[in-house]
Enzyme design. Structure first.
Site, PDB file in Angstrom:
ATOM      1  N   TYR A  96      -1.572  -0.813  10.469  1.00 36.63           N
ATOM      2  CA  TYR A  96      -1.664  -1.141   9.036  1.00 36.63           C
ATOM      3  C   TYR A  96      -0.407  -0.655   8.303  1.00 36.63           C
ATOM      4  CZ  TYR A  96      -3.703  -1.199   4.296  1.00 36.63           C
ATOM      5  OH  TYR A  96      -3.968  -1.437   2.962  1.00 36.63           O
ATOM      6  N   SER A 102       0.865  -1.180   0.000  1.00 37.08           N
ATOM      7  CA  SER A 102       0.000   0.000   0.000  1.00 37.08           C
ATOM      8  C   SER A 102       0.900   1.227   0.000  1.00 37.08           C
ATOM      9  CB  SER A 102      -0.859   0.023   1.276  1.00 37.08           C
ATOM     10  OG  SER A 102      -1.435   1.299   1.475  1.00 37.08           O
TER      11      SER A 102
HETATM   12  N1  LIG Z   1      -8.740  -0.773  -1.154  1.00 41.56           N
HETATM   13  C1  LIG Z   1      -7.693   0.030  -1.075  1.00 41.56           C
HETATM   14  O1  LIG Z   1      -7.786   1.257  -1.163  1.00 41.56           O
HETATM   15  C2  LIG Z   1      -6.337  -0.565  -0.848  1.00 41.56           C
HETATM   16  C3  LIG Z   1      -5.229   0.281  -0.973  1.00 41.56           C
HETATM   17  C4  LIG Z   1      -3.957  -0.237  -0.773  1.00 41.56           C
HETATM   18  C5  LIG Z   1      -3.805  -1.567  -0.466  1.00 41.56           C
HETATM   19  N2  LIG Z   1      -4.887  -2.362  -0.348  1.00 41.56           N
HETATM   20  C6  LIG Z   1      -4.648  -3.770  -0.007  1.00 41.56           C
HETATM   21  O2  LIG Z   1      -5.288  -4.590  -0.962  1.00 41.56           O
HETATM   22  C7  LIG Z   1      -5.650  -5.830  -0.331  1.00 41.56           C
HETATM   23  C8  LIG Z   1      -7.128  -6.104  -0.596  1.00 41.56           C
HETATM   24  O3  LIG Z   1      -7.886  -5.063  -0.011  1.00 41.56           O
HETATM   25  P1  LIG Z   1      -9.406  -4.812  -0.382  1.00 41.56           P
HETATM   26  O4  LIG Z   1      -9.578  -3.336  -0.438  1.00 41.56           O
HETATM   27  O5  LIG Z   1      -9.818  -5.636  -1.527  1.00 41.56           O
HETATM   28  O6  LIG Z   1     -10.106  -5.319   0.963  1.00 41.56           O
HETATM   29  P2  LIG Z   1     -11.496  -6.097   1.202  1.00 41.56           P
HETATM   30  O7  LIG Z   1     -12.492  -5.735   0.154  1.00 41.56           O
HETATM   31  O8  LIG Z   1     -11.824  -5.851   2.637  1.00 41.56           O
HETATM   32  O9  LIG Z   1     -11.070  -7.627   1.015  1.00 41.56           O
HETATM   33  C9  LIG Z   1     -10.131  -8.210   1.869  1.00 41.56           C
HETATM   34  C10 LIG Z   1      -9.953  -9.656   1.473  1.00 41.56           C
HETATM   35  O10 LIG Z   1      -8.979 -10.230   2.368  1.00 41.56           O
HETATM   36  C11 LIG Z   1      -9.494 -11.438   2.862  1.00 41.56           C
HETATM   37  N3  LIG Z   1      -8.962 -11.720   4.192  1.00 41.56           N
HETATM   38  C12 LIG Z   1      -8.970 -10.927   5.284  1.00 41.56           C
HETATM   39  N4  LIG Z   1      -8.435 -11.584   6.331  1.00 41.56           N
HETATM   40  C13 LIG Z   1      -8.074 -12.818   5.878  1.00 41.56           C
HETATM   41  C14 LIG Z   1      -7.490 -13.953   6.478  1.00 41.56           C
HETATM   42  N5  LIG Z   1      -7.143 -13.977   7.771  1.00 41.56           N
HETATM   43  N6  LIG Z   1      -7.260 -15.051   5.710  1.00 41.56           N
HETATM   44  C15 LIG Z   1      -7.601 -15.059   4.397  1.00 41.56           C
HETATM   45  N7  LIG Z   1      -8.179 -14.010   3.773  1.00 41.56           N
HETATM   46  C16 LIG Z   1      -8.415 -12.901   4.519  1.00 41.56           C
HETATM   47  C17 LIG Z   1     -11.003 -11.269   2.865  1.00 41.56           C
HETATM   48  O11 LIG Z   1     -11.618 -12.558   2.735  1.00 41.56           O
HETATM   49  P3  LIG Z   1     -12.389 -13.368   3.888  1.00 41.56           P
HETATM   50  O12 LIG Z   1     -13.007 -12.359   4.808  1.00 41.56           O
HETATM   51  O13 LIG Z   1     -13.361 -14.184   3.113  1.00 41.56           O
HETATM   52  O14 LIG Z   1     -11.323 -14.209   4.534  1.00 41.56           O
HETATM   53  C18 LIG Z   1     -11.213 -10.469   1.599  1.00 41.56           C
HETATM   54  O15 LIG Z   1     -11.322 -11.332   0.487  1.00 41.56           O
HETATM   55  C19 LIG Z   1      -5.307  -5.688   1.153  1.00 41.56           C
HETATM   56  O16 LIG Z   1      -4.043  -6.267   1.408  1.00 41.56           O
HETATM   57  C20 LIG Z   1      -5.240  -4.184   1.333  1.00 41.56           C
HETATM   58  O17 LIG Z   1      -4.414  -3.817   2.402  1.00 41.56           O
HETATM   59  C21 LIG Z   1      -6.158  -1.910  -0.528  1.00 41.56           C
END
Ligand SMILES: NC(=O)c1ccc[n+]([C@@H]2O[C@H](COP(=O)([O-])OP(=O)(O)OC[C@H]3O[C@@H](n4cnc5c(N)ncnc54)[C@H](OP(=O)(O)O)[C@@H]3O)[C@@H](O)[C@H]2O)c1
Length: 251
Positions: A155, A142
């Protein structure tokens, strides 16, 4: 040009594929020809995404995985034997002022975002070494691993760890033909942060992004396909930022 990103014959495992970016990554890799293994905790949500991929003609299977559990990661060993591309995407955030973040918050965020990718990267790299055909590991960090923001101390620490693990693993695994790179997305509307964009501080943050908009999951397709494919054969230890210019915004 599409040939450059052709993943036919490759198998990709995507963690956190039940929602948000991970679901989109799995669909993108499948469209490029990879067979995808979708991993997360919520079985129903995983099945829905995998069903969508299959309905579109792609190849997809689901596996149950809790990346914060070393036992759950160890249980994936047999599946990892066939994996060419690993996308460490699963992640959580706890938003609270620094003084209110607890030891439990630290454990939850760091165990999921950093320790999980650390252990899974090790397990996948061992399997890739045993197979002797190299591989590509893509870690989703990120911009908060490179710069700070209020209320996300645990985070930001976890994402800085992802970036540094990426670089050290890249250094050590290069001679096995295993490439390890990371993507640092800026702000992209998903379940992780959706409510925030409707608030005044959320709207003010969008105004500070030089491109004046949030990212869409598809804004990451280029970096993802580049790193997954042989188009990035000479890239390892790289940190690719996709953030609408946010990191360059005026202090
Ligand atoms: N959205 C943004 O603006 C942004 C920006 C920078 C980086 N990111 C990074 O991108 C990645 C995805 O984020 P997102 O925005 O798509 O978040 P999201 O919509 O909340 O999805 C998070 C995903 O992670 C899974 N997860 C969480 N805890 C887990 C665990 N213990 N074991 C296995 N799976 C787990 C969840 O699946 P289950 O609940 O089904 O396990 C879900 O599929 C993250 O690493 C986040 O830090 C996001």
């Amino acid at each position: 040009m599409a040939e450059l990103f052709n993943l036919a014959g490759k198998t990709a495992l995507v963690t956190g594929a039940s929602a948000g970016l991970g679901a989109h990554f799995a669909e993108t890799l499948a469209r490029a020809g990879a067979a995808v293994i979708l991993a997360a905790r919520r079985a129903e949500a995983l099945a829905e995404v995998a069903g969508r991929i299959r309905a579109a003609g792609g190849r997809a299977e689901e596996v149950s995985l809790d990346v914060s559990s070393p036992t759950s990661i160890a249980g994936l060993e047999a599946r990892l034997a066939e994996v060419d591309i690993l996308v460490n995407n699963a992640g959580v955030v706890v938003e609270k002022p620094f003084l209110e973040q607890s030891g439990e918050d630290w454990d939850r965020v760091v165990d999921t975002n950093a320790k999980g990718m650390f252990l899974l990267t090790q397990a996948a790299a061992r399997a890739m070494q045993a197979r002797g055909q190299g591989g590509s590991i893509i870690n989703i960090a990120s911009i908060l691993g490179l710069r700070q923001g209020a209320h996300v101390s645990t985070y930001a620490a976890s994402k800085a760890a992802v970036i540094q693990i990426t670089k050290v693993a890249a250094l050590e695994l290069a001679r096995s033909g295993i490439r390890v790179n990371c993507i640092c997305p800026g702000y992209i509307s998903t379940d992780l942060n959706r409510d925030f964009w409707e608030t005044e501080p959320g709207k003010a943050m969008i105004r500070r992004i030089p491109q004046r908009r949030l990212g869409q999951p598809s804004d990451l397709d280029g970096p993802l396909l580049l790193l997954a494919s042989d188009a990035s054969a000479y890239m390892t230890g790289s940190v690719i930022v996709a953030d609408g210019g946010h990191l360059t915004s005026t202090l």
